[in-house]
Enzyme design. Structure first.
Site, PDB file in Angstrom:
ATOM      1  N   LYS A   1      36.364  32.625  30.298  1.00 38.33           N
ATOM      2  CA  LYS A   1      37.097  32.086  29.308  1.00 38.33           C
ATOM      3  C   LYS A   1      38.461  31.508  30.061  1.00 38.33           C
ATOM      4  O   LYS A   1      39.255  32.265  30.063  1.00 38.33           O
ATOM      5  CB  LYS A   1      37.214  32.938  28.167  1.00 38.33           C
ATOM      6  CG  LYS A   1      37.947  32.262  27.044  1.00 38.33           C
ATOM      7  CD  LYS A   1      38.969  33.020  26.025  1.00 38.33           C
ATOM      8  CE  LYS A   1      40.511  33.029  26.579  1.00 38.33           C
ATOM      9  NZ  LYS A   1      40.817  31.731  26.475  1.00 38.33           N
TER      10      LYS A   1
ATOM     11  N   GLU B   1      45.450  41.612  36.060  1.00 38.36           N
ATOM     12  CA  GLU B   1      46.535  40.860  36.815  1.00 38.36           C
ATOM     13  C   GLU B   1      47.761  40.408  35.966  1.00 38.36           C
ATOM     14  O   GLU B   1      47.270  39.161  35.216  1.00 38.36           O
ATOM     15  CB  GLU B   1      46.161  39.497  37.772  1.00 38.36           C
ATOM     16  CG  GLU B   1      45.077  39.699  38.723  1.00 38.36           C
ATOM     17  CD  GLU B   1      45.611  40.843  39.694  1.00 38.36           C
ATOM     18  OE1 GLU B   1      46.721  40.751  40.113  1.00 38.36           O
ATOM     19  OE2 GLU B   1      44.698  41.798  40.431  1.00 38.36           O
TER      20      GLU B   1
ATOM     21  N   CYS C   1      53.709  33.725  38.138  1.00 34.77           N
ATOM     22  CA  CYS C   1      53.826  35.303  37.856  1.00 34.77           C
ATOM     23  C   CYS C   1      54.864  35.941  38.891  1.00 34.77           C
ATOM     24  O   CYS C   1      55.283  36.900  38.584  1.00 34.77           O
ATOM     25  CB  CYS C   1      52.465  35.980  37.543  1.00 34.77           C
ATOM     26  SG  CYS C   1      51.442  35.638  39.021  1.00 34.77           S
TER      27      CYS C   1
ATOM     28  N   GLU D   1      60.266  38.005  32.321  1.00 30.97           N
ATOM     29  CA  GLU D   1      59.918  36.822  32.936  1.00 30.97           C
ATOM     30  C   GLU D   1      60.217  35.604  32.328  1.00 30.97           C
ATOM     31  O   GLU D   1      60.392  35.477  31.082  1.00 30.97           O
ATOM     32  CB  GLU D   1      58.294  36.741  32.816  1.00 30.97           C
ATOM     33  CG  GLU D   1      57.459  37.154  33.836  1.00 30.97           C
ATOM     34  CD  GLU D   1      55.977  36.954  33.729  1.00 30.97           C
ATOM     35  OE1 GLU D   1      55.379  36.945  32.368  1.00 30.97           O
ATOM     36  OE2 GLU D   1      55.348  36.834  34.501  1.00 30.97           O
TER      37      GLU D   1
HETATM   38  P1  NAD Z   1      48.293  35.201  27.859  1.00 34.13           P
HETATM   39  O1  NAD Z   1      48.244  36.324  28.153  1.00 34.13           O
HETATM   40  O2  NAD Z   1      48.926  34.448  26.712  1.00 34.13           O
HETATM   41  O3  NAD Z   1      46.961  34.334  28.087  1.00 34.13           O
HETATM   42  C1  NAD Z   1      46.127  34.543  29.427  1.00 34.13           C
HETATM   43  C2  NAD Z   1      44.632  34.458  28.928  1.00 34.13           C
HETATM   44  O4  NAD Z   1      44.212  35.411  28.042  1.00 34.13           O
HETATM   45  C3  NAD Z   1      44.363  33.279  28.061  1.00 34.13           C
HETATM   46  O5  NAD Z   1      43.028  32.577  28.380  1.00 34.13           O
HETATM   47  C4  NAD Z   1      44.435  33.556  26.696  1.00 34.13           C
HETATM   48  O6  NAD Z   1      43.569  32.671  25.866  1.00 34.13           O
HETATM   49  C5  NAD Z   1      43.791  34.827  26.832  1.00 34.13           C
HETATM   50  N1  NAD Z   1      44.059  35.785  25.638  1.00 34.13           N
HETATM   51  C6  NAD Z   1      45.087  35.784  24.753  1.00 34.13           C
HETATM   52  N2  NAD Z   1      44.991  36.588  23.731  1.00 34.13           N
HETATM   53  C7  NAD Z   1      43.932  37.580  24.125  1.00 34.13           C
HETATM   54  C8  NAD Z   1      43.094  38.492  23.568  1.00 34.13           C
HETATM   55  N3  NAD Z   1      43.669  39.378  22.722  1.00 34.13           N
HETATM   56  N4  NAD Z   1      42.273  39.125  24.253  1.00 34.13           N
HETATM   57  C9  NAD Z   1      41.580  38.555  25.323  1.00 34.13           C
HETATM   58  N5  NAD Z   1      42.207  37.376  25.920  1.00 34.13           N
HETATM   59  C10 NAD Z   1      43.407  36.836  25.287  1.00 34.13           C
HETATM   60  O7  NAD Z   1      49.065  34.374  29.458  1.00 34.13           O
HETATM   61  P2  NAD Z   1      49.700  32.907  29.580  1.00 34.13           P
HETATM   62  O8  NAD Z   1      50.840  32.609  28.749  1.00 34.13           O
HETATM   63  O9  NAD Z   1      48.483  32.040  29.701  1.00 34.13           O
HETATM   64  O10 NAD Z   1      49.805  32.946  31.203  1.00 34.13           O
HETATM   65  C11 NAD Z   1      51.275  33.453  31.803  1.00 34.13           C
HETATM   66  C12 NAD Z   1      51.292  34.934  31.764  1.00 34.13           C
HETATM   67  O11 NAD Z   1      49.967  35.476  32.952  1.00 34.13           O
HETATM   68  C13 NAD Z   1      52.337  35.480  32.547  1.00 34.13           C
HETATM   69  O12 NAD Z   1      52.815  36.584  31.963  1.00 34.13           O
HETATM   70  C14 NAD Z   1      52.169  35.542  33.966  1.00 34.13           C
HETATM   71  O13 NAD Z   1      52.824  36.413  34.821  1.00 34.13           O
HETATM   72  C15 NAD Z   1      50.782  36.130  33.926  1.00 34.13           C
HETATM   73  N6  NAD Z   1      50.125  35.848  35.104  1.00 34.13           N
HETATM   74  C16 NAD Z   1      49.705  36.820  35.979  1.00 34.13           C
HETATM   75  C17 NAD Z   1      49.151  36.493  37.269  1.00 34.13           C
HETATM   76  C18 NAD Z   1      48.711  37.616  38.142  1.00 34.13           C
HETATM   77  O14 NAD Z   1      48.230  37.389  39.168  1.00 34.13           O
HETATM   78  N7  NAD Z   1      49.422  38.782  37.975  1.00 34.13           N
HETATM   79  C19 NAD Z   1      48.867  35.231  37.707  1.00 34.13           C
HETATM   80  C20 NAD Z   1      49.177  34.247  36.688  1.00 34.13           C
HETATM   81  C21 NAD Z   1      50.028  34.476  35.521  1.00 34.13           C
END
Ligand code: NAD
Length: 493
Positions: free
Chosen positions: A181, A256, A290, A392
Site C-alpha cells: 500500500k 521504520e 526521517c 520532527e
Molecule cells: P504516515 O505514518 O502518516 O503514513 C505512512 C503510511 O502509513 C502511509 O501509506 C499511510 O497511508 C499509512 N497509514 C496511515 N494510517 C495508517 C493506519 N492506521 N494503519 C496502517 N497504515 C496507515 O507518515 P507520512 O506522513 O506518510 O510519512 C512521514 C513519516 O514517516 C515521518 O514520521 C517520517 O519520519 C517517517 N519515515 C520514516 C522512515 C524510516 O526509515 N524510519 C523513512 C521515511 C519516513
C-alpha cells in the site's frame, strides 16, 4: 524545463497481474504536482474488498513463488534493477512531478531503489539453513529459514519509490508474496513499478499494489490471517496504531518510524565543510526526511561564524519547481505541511528564538503553487523545550542549539524518545568515534550527511522502530526459523 512523462501504466490497483479499475461510485485519489498544482492523475482506490482479494491472490501465488529456486527469484529482482536504471529519466520525472523533489534528487532515488533490487537479488540465494548435531545418537536437527507468508507493506510519500523497493525486494527475495500500500499522496511511482516487475518475469499475484487510505487498508492487512508480516515506514503514531491492530493476530512487525536526529558540531570542526553538508542534508527533499538533522548542536563560541556561513548559503539557494533546471529545494508535499512547519517556527520565535536567515525567492516565480512552499530558514536560539527541537520538523528549517561542553551536548542529543539517525562533525577521529558511540541512534554519520546504502542495515532504536532494512538483516524480517528434528540417515539403513 523537464516535463513530466506520459503514464505507462493505469492509475488503478494492480491485482493478480492486471489493473483493477474500481466500479462506479468509488471515490478516486486526485494526484497533483505539488509545485504547480497541475493534475497528474485520478487514481482508483482499493477498498476493503479489493485489499482482501489482493491478500488472497498473494496467498495463492505464494506456493509457486516459494518453490521457485532462490537464484531464479533473484534474477527477476536483478532484471528489475537493470530496468529501473534503464528508465531512470522517466521514473525520475514522474517522481519529481508527483512528490516535488528536485529532478537530480529524484534520479538519485531511482538509483537508490535499483540498488535494493540488485542487493536483494543477490542476497536471495544466500538464505540457507544449517544442520545442528543432536545430543542423542542417530538423530540430527535441520534448522530452516522459511518465507513467513504474505507480507503487508506500507510506505510513506517522502521516498515513494525507494521505501517500496527496500520492502518489496527483501520480501520477494525471502520467498514471500506481498501486498503493497503506497501513500495516498504518491501512488503513481509505485504503480509504475508493476509493469517493470511483470516484464522482468514476476508471476501474477506475487506483488499486489493497492493504493488506498491507511485507515482502511492497514486494519484489513493487520486482521487477515494470511498476512504474517507487516512492514511499515511511517510516523511513530502510525507504527503504534499498527502494532495495536496487529496484536490480536500476533503478526510479525517491521517498523521504520520517525526521528529527531541530532547533528553535533565538535569544537574543532571545519565550518566551511559543515555548512556545505548541513545545507545539502536539510534541503534534501526539503527536509521531509526521517533521518534529516532536526537539532544542530553548535559550540556557543562558534555559533556566530556558523550563522554567517549558513546565511550566505541559504540566500544562494534556488527554490522552485523540481523539474526546472538548477533547483535546490522543491515544495513540501501539501499546504498543510507548510502550515505545520510555519506554526513550529512561529512558536519558537514567540518563545525567544530568532530567524537569522530565510529564502523566499519562490514567491516571485510565476506558475508556482506558492502555498505549497516553505522557505529555507535558519533559526537561532532554539532551546530543548521548544516543539521545533522536540518533534520532527519535516521542512527546510535549520534550528541552532548552542552548547558549552561536549558531555552536555551528548546528553541533550540523547534526551528524546526517538533514535533513528545522528551526525557528528569534527576533525579528531578519536573524539568523533567516542561521540558517535555515545549517541543513541540506529545510524550515525561521521562527517557524512547521507550514510544510507543497500549494503547496510538501517533501522531505529527507541520509538524510531523495530527491525532493519537493507544489509544482510533486511531479508530476515521476512523469514521464519523452524526446526526439523529427525533420524540421521545412515548407509546401513
Ligand atoms: P504516515 O505514518 O502518516 O503514513 C505512512 C503510511 O502509513 C502511509 O501509506 C499511510 O497511508 C499509512 N497509514 C496511515 N494510517 C495508517 C493506519 N492506521 N494503519 C496502517 N497504515 C496507515 O507518515 P507520512 O506522513 O506518510 O510519512 C512521514 C513519516 O514517516 C515521518 O514520521 C517520517 O519520519 C517517517 N519515515 C520514516 C522512515 C524510516 O526509515 N524510519 C523513512 C521515511 C519516513
Amino acid at each position: 524545463m523537464k516535463t513530466s512523462p506520459p503514464l505507462w501504466f493505469e492509475p488503478a490497483p494492480w491485482i493478480d497481474g492486471a489493473w483493477r479499475q474500481p466500479g462506479r461510485g468509488s471515490d478516486p485519489f486526485t494526484v497533483r504536482n505539488p509545485a504547480t498544482g497541475a493534475l497528474l492523475a485520478e487514481v482508483g482506490r482499493a477498498d476493503a474488498g479489493a485489499v482482501t482479494a489482493a491478500i488472497e491472490g498473494a496467498a495463492r501465488a505464494g506456493r509457486g513463488w516459494r518453490e521457485l529456486p532462490a537464484a531464479a527469484r533473484g534474477e527477476i529482482l536483478k532484471r528489475t534493477a537493470a530496468a529501473l536504471r534503464a528508465r531512470r529519466d522517466e521514473f525520475a520525472r514522474l517522481l519529481t512531478a508527483e512528490q516535488g523533489k528536485p529532478y537530480l534528487q529524484a534520479a538519485g532515488e531511482v538509483d537508490y531503489a535499483a540498488s535494493f533490487f540488485q542487493w536483494f537479488g543477490e542476497e536471495a540465494r544466500r538464505v540457507h539453513g544449517r544442520i545442528v548435531p543432536h545430543p542423542e545418537a542417530g538423530r540430527e536437527f535441520l534448522v530452516e529459514q522459511c518465507p513467513a507468508g504474505v507480507a503487508g507493506l506500507i510506505t510513506p510519500w517522502n521516498f515513494p519509490l525507494a521505501q517500496g523497493a527496500k520492502k518489496v525486494a527483501a520480501a520477494l527475495a525471502a520467498g514471500c508474496t506481498a501486498v503493497w500500500k503506497p501513500a495516498e499522496a504518491t501512488p503513481l511511482v509505485a504503480l509504475a513499478l508493476a509493469p517493470i516487475l511483470a516484464a522482468a518475469g514476476l508471476p501474477a499475484g506475487v506483488l499486489q499494489i493497492v493504493p488506498g487510505k491507511g485507515s482502511v487498508v492497514g486494519p484489513v492487512l493487520a486482521a487477515h490471517p494470511h498476512v504474517r508480516v507487516l512492514s511499515l515506514t511511517g510516523s511513530t503514531a502510525t507504527g503504534s496504531s499498527l502494532m495495536v491492530a496487529a496484536a490480536p493476530g500476533i503478526k510479525r512487525l517491521s517498523l521504520e518510524l520517525g526521528g529527531n536526529a541530532p547533528f553535533i558540531i565538535l569544537p574543532d570542526a571545519d565550518l566551511g565543510s559543515v555548512t556545505d553538508q548541513l545545507v545539502q542534508l536539510k534541503m534534501f527533499v526539503s527536509g521531509q526526511v526521517c533521518v534529516t538533522a532536526n537539532r544542530i548542536f553548535v559550540p556557543a563560541d562558534r555559533e556566530a561564524e556558523l550563522i554567517e556561513r549558513l546565511s550566505a548559503r541559504i540566500a544562494g539557494l534556488k527554490v522552485g519547481d523540481g523539474l526546472a533546471e538548477g533547483v535546490d529545494a522543491g515544495p513540501l508535499i501539501h499546504m498543510d505541511a507548510c502550515r505545520d512547519v510555519r506554526s513550529r517556527v512561529a512558536e519558537a520565535v514567540a518563545a525567544g528564538a530568532k530567524i537569522v536567515a530565510e529564502n523566499r525567492s519562490f514567491e516571485s516565480t510565476p506558475g508556482l503553487c506558492v502555498e505549497n512552499f516553505s522557505p529555507p530558514t535558519v533559526v537561532a536560539g532554539v532551546t530543548d523545550s521548544m516543539r521545533l527541537a522536540r518533534e520532527e520538523i519535516f521542512g527546510p528549517v535549520i534550528p541552532l542549539l548552542s552548547y558549552r561542553t561536549l558531555p552536555e551536548a551528548v546528553e541533550r542529543a540523547n534526551a528524546t524518545p526517538y533514535g533513528l539517525a545522528a551526525y557528528v562533525y569534527g576533525t579528531d577521529l578519536g573524539r568523533l568515534r567516542a561521540v558517535a558511540s555515545a549517541l543513541e541512534a540506529g545510524i550515525v554519520g561521521v562527517n557524512e550527511w547521507r550514510p544510507l546504502k543497500a549494503e547496510i542495515p538501517f533501522g531505529g532504536v527507541k520509538q524510531s522502530g523495530i527491525g532493519a532494512e537493507g544489509g544482510e538483516e533486511g531479508i530476515r524480517e521476512f523469514l521464519e526459523t523452524r526446526v526439523i528434528s529427525m533420524p540421521k540417515p545412515g548407509v546401513d539403513g
